[in-house]
Motif scaffolding. Structure first.
Motif, PDB file in Angstrom:
ATOM      1  N   LEU A  89       0.921  -1.045  -0.065  1.00 52.81           N
ATOM      2  CA  LEU A  89       0.040  -0.049  -0.102  1.00 52.81           C
ATOM      3  C   LEU A  89       0.835   1.101  -0.036  1.00 52.81           C
ATOM      4  CD1 LEU A  89      -2.773  -1.030   2.513  1.00 52.81           C
ATOM      5  CD2 LEU A  89      -3.102  -0.060   0.361  1.00 52.81           C
ATOM      6  N   TYR A  90       1.898   1.031   0.727  1.00 55.27           N
ATOM      7  CA  TYR A  90       3.028   2.218   0.872  1.00 55.27           C
ATOM      8  C   TYR A  90       3.888   2.493  -0.354  1.00 55.27           C
ATOM      9  CZ  TYR A  90       1.274   1.880   5.764  1.00 55.27           C
ATOM     10  OH  TYR A  90       0.418   1.939   6.856  1.00 55.27           O
ATOM     11  N   HIS A  91       3.721   1.492  -1.260  1.00 51.77           N
ATOM     12  CA  HIS A  91       4.748   1.635  -2.524  1.00 51.77           C
ATOM     13  C   HIS A  91       3.865   1.946  -3.584  1.00 51.77           C
ATOM     14  CE1 HIS A  91       7.392  -1.865  -0.383  1.00 51.77           C
ATOM     15  NE2 HIS A  91       7.189  -0.484   0.439  1.00 51.77           N
ATOM     16  N   ALA A  92       2.685   2.285  -3.669  1.00 51.67           N
ATOM     17  CA  ALA A  92       1.918   2.753  -4.660  1.00 51.67           C
ATOM     18  C   ALA A  92       2.352   3.554  -5.780  1.00 51.67           C
ATOM     19  CB  ALA A  92       0.510   3.074  -4.332  1.00 51.67           C
ATOM     20  N   LEU A  93       3.061   4.526  -5.403  1.00 54.32           N
ATOM     21  CA  LEU A  93       3.656   5.855  -6.011  1.00 54.32           C
ATOM     22  C   LEU A  93       5.043   5.223  -6.715  1.00 54.32           C
ATOM     23  CD1 LEU A  93       2.819   8.585  -6.340  1.00 54.32           C
ATOM     24  CD2 LEU A  93       1.599   7.612  -4.571  1.00 54.32           C
ATOM     25  N   ALA A  94       5.744   4.500  -6.019  1.00 60.03           N
ATOM     26  CA  ALA A  94       7.185   4.166  -6.706  1.00 60.03           C
ATOM     27  C   ALA A  94       6.755   3.101  -7.683  1.00 60.03           C
ATOM     28  CB  ALA A  94       7.998   3.640  -5.324  1.00 60.03           C
ATOM     29  N   ASP A  95       5.929   2.199  -7.259  1.00 64.13           N
ATOM     30  CA  ASP A  95       5.608   1.032  -8.086  1.00 64.13           C
ATOM     31  C   ASP A  95       4.772   1.453  -9.458  1.00 64.13           C
ATOM     32  OD1 ASP A  95       7.098  -0.494  -6.519  1.00 64.13           O
ATOM     33  OD2 ASP A  95       5.611  -1.428  -5.299  1.00 64.13           O
ATOM     34  N   TRP A 138      11.668   1.980   2.711  1.00 72.48           N
ATOM     35  CA  TRP A 138      11.560   3.260   3.201  1.00 72.48           C
ATOM     36  C   TRP A 138      11.563   4.241   2.055  1.00 72.48           C
ATOM     37  CZ3 TRP A 138       9.052   5.973   6.698  1.00 72.48           C
ATOM     38  CH2 TRP A 138       9.771   7.175   6.865  1.00 72.48           C
ATOM     39  N   SER A 139      12.585   3.989   1.164  1.00 70.25           N
ATOM     40  CA  SER A 139      12.591   5.012   0.048  1.00 70.25           C
ATOM     41  C   SER A 139      11.450   4.920  -0.691  1.00 70.25           C
ATOM     42  CB  SER A 139      13.948   4.355  -0.763  1.00 70.25           C
ATOM     43  OG  SER A 139      13.417   3.233  -1.564  1.00 70.25           O
ATOM     44  N   LYS A 140      10.724   4.009  -0.857  1.00 69.31           N
ATOM     45  CA  LYS A 140       9.292   3.794  -1.731  1.00 69.31           C
ATOM     46  C   LYS A 140       8.119   4.684  -0.819  1.00 69.31           C
ATOM     47  CE  LYS A 140       9.861  -0.040  -4.695  1.00 69.31           C
ATOM     48  NZ  LYS A 140       9.241  -1.414  -4.954  1.00 69.31           N
ATOM     49  N   THR A 141       8.365   4.444   0.569  1.00 70.10           N
ATOM     50  CA  THR A 141       7.371   4.887   1.357  1.00 70.10           C
ATOM     51  C   THR A 141       7.390   6.429   1.679  1.00 70.10           C
ATOM     52  OG1 THR A 141       7.365   2.887   2.648  1.00 70.10           O
ATOM     53  CG2 THR A 141       6.331   4.789   3.949  1.00 70.10           C
ATOM     54  N   LYS A 142       8.704   7.000   1.445  1.00 72.35           N
ATOM     55  CA  LYS A 142       9.168   8.470   1.659  1.00 72.35           C
ATOM     56  C   LYS A 142       8.074   9.054   0.460  1.00 72.35           C
ATOM     57  CE  LYS A 142      13.251   8.623   1.535  1.00 72.35           C
ATOM     58  NZ  LYS A 142      14.863   9.314   1.774  1.00 72.35           N
ATOM     59  N   LEU A 143       8.180   8.439  -0.759  1.00 73.47           N
ATOM     60  CA  LEU A 143       7.297   9.149  -1.836  1.00 73.47           C
ATOM     61  C   LEU A 143       5.848   9.094  -1.578  1.00 73.47           C
ATOM     62  CD1 LEU A 143       9.010   7.162  -5.054  1.00 73.47           C
ATOM     63  CD2 LEU A 143       9.502   9.695  -4.122  1.00 73.47           C
TER      64      LEU A 143
END
Length: 203
Positions: A89-95, A138-143
């Motif tokens: 769920l927290y990687h939606a932007l990065a993915d 964490w890097s994906k979650t920051k986005l």
């Protein structure tokens, strides 16, 4: 549940619609608390809701009934959030999962729509992100944090730029580099240490 409306003919949610009856009831409760002088620490997203039997044996009330659980909705853009993958769920932007990210932003905007004109609410973007189901990257979650917080700010200013938004995020359990990054975000007005619910741990 707050995320969507029950899709016609079944017991699942449609994340592209809102159940306005629910939201009316939600607002009435916050208005009532304001009338009693009660401040609401609104947990806009609570990471503990991602608990499931694999991390908390016997847990049948959090992820099992969550509206972003693919078993609980009719939207195919959540299909990959199965089992341990639910923290994606927290990687939606990065993915590049744009539909999922937009459904999440819409949920945050709806919380603002229903409460922006009240004087008894401060907002916690994610409560105890380092809880039992911490995101894997964490890097994906920051986005994701940046995108959700900015969506909140934009909606707030669209509705009434003269009012003060008090937006924070819980740093309980996060490591020092993660806390340092959160503390530098210009959109956070208050920072919350959720592992110890005391005034001395609030900034």
């Amino acid at each position: 549940l707050v995320g969507g409306s029950v899709a016609e003919g079944n017991a699942q949610f449609d994340l592209l619609q809102f159940d306005e009856t629910y939201w009316q009831s939600f607002r009435e409760r916050v208005v009532y608390l304001q009338s009693k002088g009660i401040i609401v620490h609104l947990l806009m997203w609570n990471n503990w809701q991602l608990r499931d039997d694999d991390t908390d044996p016997g847990n049948t009330w959090d992820w099992d009934g969550h509206f972003f659980n693919p078993a609980s909705n009719v939207n195919d853009f959540t299909d990959h959030l199965k089992g341990a993958n639910r923290t994606d769920l927290y990687h939606a932007l990065a993915d590049g999962r744009d539909a999922l990210a937009e459904a999440q932003r819409a949920f945050y905007r709806k919380l603002i729509d229903e409460t922006y004109d009240l004087d008894n609410v401060y907002y916690d973007l994610v409560h105890e992100l380092a809880g039992p189901q911490a995101p894997r990257s964490w890097s994906k979650t920051k986005l994701w944090i940046d995108s959700m917080a900015q969506a909140i700010e934009r909606r707030w200013h669209q509705l009434d730029a003269r009012r003060q938004l008090i937006l924070g995020m819980d740093t309980g359990g996060l490591g020092a580099p993660q806390r340092t990054w959160i503390f530098t975000r210009p959109y956070f007005d208050v920072l919350i240490y959720g592992k110890k619910h005391t005034m001395s741990n609030a900034r």
